[in-house]
Design an enzyme around this catalytic site. Sequence first.
Site, PDB file in Angstrom:
ATOM      1  N   HIS A 106      24.988 -56.500  36.716  1.00  0.00           N
ATOM      2  CA  HIS A 106      26.182 -56.827  35.927  1.00  0.00           C
ATOM      3  C   HIS A 106      25.855 -58.117  35.186  1.00  0.00           C
ATOM      4  O   HIS A 106      25.055 -58.929  35.663  1.00  0.00           O
ATOM      5  CB  HIS A 106      27.347 -57.052  36.901  1.00  0.00           C
ATOM      6  CG  HIS A 106      28.679 -57.274  36.266  1.00  0.00           C
ATOM      7  ND1 HIS A 106      29.071 -58.498  35.790  1.00  0.00           N
ATOM      8  CD2 HIS A 106      29.714 -56.442  36.039  1.00  0.00           C
ATOM      9  CE1 HIS A 106      30.297 -58.398  35.302  1.00  0.00           C
ATOM     10  NE2 HIS A 106      30.715 -57.165  35.442  1.00  0.00           N
TER      11      HIS A 106
ATOM     12  N   ASP B 147      24.425 -59.292  45.228  1.00  0.00           N
ATOM     13  CA  ASP B 147      25.716 -59.133  44.573  1.00  0.00           C
ATOM     14  C   ASP B 147      26.396 -57.921  45.228  1.00  0.00           C
ATOM     15  O   ASP B 147      26.090 -56.769  44.912  1.00  0.00           O
ATOM     16  CB  ASP B 147      25.515 -58.920  43.066  1.00  0.00           C
ATOM     17  CG  ASP B 147      26.822 -58.625  42.350  1.00  0.00           C
ATOM     18  OD1 ASP B 147      27.865 -58.523  43.025  1.00  0.00           O
ATOM     19  OD2 ASP B 147      26.805 -58.487  41.112  1.00  0.00           O
TER      20      ASP B 147
ATOM     21  N   GLN C  75      30.342 -54.341  44.344  1.00  0.00           N
ATOM     22  CA  GLN C  75      30.709 -52.921  44.417  1.00  0.00           C
ATOM     23  C   GLN C  75      30.378 -52.321  45.774  1.00  0.00           C
ATOM     24  O   GLN C  75      30.786 -51.194  46.066  1.00  0.00           O
ATOM     25  CB  GLN C  75      29.992 -52.115  43.314  1.00  0.00           C
ATOM     26  CG  GLN C  75      30.337 -52.534  41.908  1.00  0.00           C
ATOM     27  CD  GLN C  75      31.782 -52.224  41.530  1.00  0.00           C
ATOM     28  OE1 GLN C  75      32.460 -51.409  42.160  1.00  0.00           O
ATOM     29  NE2 GLN C  75      32.277 -52.887  40.500  1.00  0.00           N
TER      30      GLN C  75
ATOM     31  N   LYS D 193      38.390 -56.210  44.129  1.00  0.00           N
ATOM     32  CA  LYS D 193      37.779 -54.875  44.174  1.00  0.00           C
ATOM     33  C   LYS D 193      37.907 -54.270  45.572  1.00  0.00           C
ATOM     34  O   LYS D 193      37.595 -53.101  45.775  1.00  0.00           O
ATOM     35  CB  LYS D 193      36.310 -54.949  43.763  1.00  0.00           C
ATOM     36  CG  LYS D 193      36.144 -55.323  42.282  1.00  0.00           C
ATOM     37  CD  LYS D 193      34.755 -55.112  41.807  1.00  0.00           C
ATOM     38  CE  LYS D 193      34.406 -55.926  40.584  1.00  0.00           C
ATOM     39  NZ  LYS D 193      35.016 -55.440  39.351  1.00  0.00           N
TER      40      LYS D 193
ATOM     41  N   CYS E 157      29.846 -54.054  31.275  1.00  0.00           N
ATOM     42  CA  CYS E 157      29.171 -55.354  31.469  1.00  0.00           C
ATOM     43  C   CYS E 157      27.745 -55.166  31.991  1.00  0.00           C
ATOM     44  O   CYS E 157      27.263 -55.965  32.811  1.00  0.00           O
ATOM     45  CB  CYS E 157      29.950 -56.275  32.401  1.00  0.00           C
ATOM     46  SG  CYS E 157      31.567 -56.700  31.783  1.00  0.00           S
TER      47      CYS E 157
HETATM   48  N1  7TS Z   1      28.984 -57.855  39.974  1.00  0.00           N
HETATM   49  C1  7TS Z   1      29.267 -56.540  39.948  1.00  0.00           C
HETATM   50  C2  7TS Z   1      28.312 -55.558  40.532  1.00  0.00           C
HETATM   51  C3  7TS Z   1      30.464 -56.112  39.386  1.00  0.00           C
HETATM   52  O1  7TS Z   1      30.762 -54.822  39.370  1.00  0.00           O
HETATM   53  C4  7TS Z   1      31.358 -57.067  38.829  1.00  0.00           C
HETATM   54  C5  7TS Z   1      32.613 -56.656  38.121  1.00  0.00           C
HETATM   55  C6  7TS Z   1      31.015 -58.420  38.920  1.00  0.00           C
HETATM   56  C7  7TS Z   1      29.816 -58.782  39.493  1.00  0.00           C
HETATM   57  C8  7TS Z   1      31.933 -59.498  38.470  1.00  0.00           C
HETATM   58  O2  7TS Z   1      33.070 -59.490  39.259  1.00  0.00           O
HETATM   59  P1  7TS Z   1      34.315 -60.459  38.936  1.00  0.00           P
HETATM   60  O3  7TS Z   1      35.361 -60.007  39.903  1.00  0.00           O
HETATM   61  O4  7TS Z   1      33.856 -61.839  39.182  1.00  0.00           O
HETATM   62  O5  7TS Z   1      34.681 -60.186  37.521  1.00  0.00           O
HETATM   63  N2  7TS Z   1      32.594 -55.348  37.597  1.00  0.00           N
HETATM   64  C9  7TS Z   1      33.507 -54.809  36.745  1.00  0.00           C
HETATM   65  C10 7TS Z   1      33.438 -53.488  36.319  1.00  0.00           C
HETATM   66  O6  7TS Z   1      32.597 -52.669  36.650  1.00  0.00           O
HETATM   67  N3  7TS Z   1      34.468 -53.270  35.473  1.00  0.00           N
HETATM   68  O7  7TS Z   1      35.192 -54.387  35.364  1.00  0.00           O
HETATM   69  C11 7TS Z   1      34.597 -55.371  36.155  1.00  0.00           C
END
Ligand code: 7TS
Length: 426
Positions: free
Chosen positions: A142, A219, A222, A245, A383
Amino acid sequence: MSDNINTSIEPFAKKDGGLVALDVHAIRKDFPILQTKVYGKPLVYFDNAATSQKPKAVIDRIVHYYENENANIHRGIYHLSEMASEAYEGARNIVQKNINAASRGEIIFVRGATEGINLVASSWGRAHLHPGDEVLISGMEHHANIIPWQIICEEKGAVLKVIPVTADGELDLEAFQKLITEKTKFVSVVYVSNSIGTINSVKSIIEKAHAFRIPVLVDGCQAAPHIAIDVQELDCDFLVFSGHKIFAPTGIGVLYGKEKYLEAMPPYQTGGDMIQAVSFVKTTFKEIPYKFEAGTPDISGAIGLGTAMEYISGIGRTMIHDYEQKLLSYATEKIRQIEGLKIIGTAREKIPVISFTVAGAHPLDIGTLLDFEGIAIRTGNHCTQPLLAGFGVSATCRASLAFYNTIEEIDFFAESLDKVIKKIRS
Ligand code: 7TS
């Protein structure tokens, strides 16, 4: 699809010798938003990788906090502040237990995965990277696990290297082995891809990196909603995930870090609540985790996160996993039959995230028309621009499922998808 969705499902999971199934009908009642109608049609929420919906237990806990416990933490000697501090620190204990961290000092509350990665890249990177050093990430990161490393590498004269992705959407571990050298100082990889659903063998990546004494950040954004995470079993040095999430509120997330690394890292942000003593000449900092939690944190968010993690444990990780795998194979088989549809990312191990393109139909048009059917999917690059570029596309449709989704929703999704594709092509 009728309002009274039949959510019964064949028994498939063996527990205590008997056949049991996750009772999705009962679970759906825990999520008030799932009763919502969109354009008069039942909401089919298939954008769980972007953010998950919240169970009533989490919503109620936050309301209870604001109605009964709200005060700033770690400061007041009065009753309310003690209650708020206890609830906040209690949430830290829940997180620690859930991911099996060795100590509560290793759990740092942050805004989310993005802030967690920025913290490590900035704090660890600034202290330890030198010109010519290399940082290794993967081709399926990401943007949140690319840009912070790009910036710190640029600043320190270090070089960012990338583990390639195979045509199936798996990490090329042979290439990884070759990329690791004496120059490699840090590895930062995604556990589960947000855009193609691949579950990476992070344990073997960690083992290989540790053979060179290289710390590894995982990371887990997910992974956290779908896989039981045991940081000691993985032996990762850092791990991040976002609360929103995993059925908790937005604005809260976790950075796990091994004590030995956190102790040696300078603070990322500074200010109130993270200090021992301040003078105009010198400031000393509190011990971990407080050294990394400057200012008033998201107290209710942390408490909500604790409740969300307990809620997931209450259902059971194995039950969730088995059910979601069933949803994944059912949905994959179902949509694969649509003419001209290509699934992007066909790794052997996946979470229920399916990315696809359709010949003669732009993802944006598909997403827009599905919305009129009450179906929420994500379209775009998720992203992960470099990953999609590797597959030769700039956008996909992405359906990402959670344990509250049903077989009937998948049927309706596949039917609607077929319909909108025909409409776009006509
Ligand atoms: N890493 C992964 C694997 C992610 O899927 C996301 C967000 C992030 C980091 C960043 O997370 P945040 O909560 O700090 O924004 N992924 C997504 C997505 O797949 N669609 O919207 C956000």
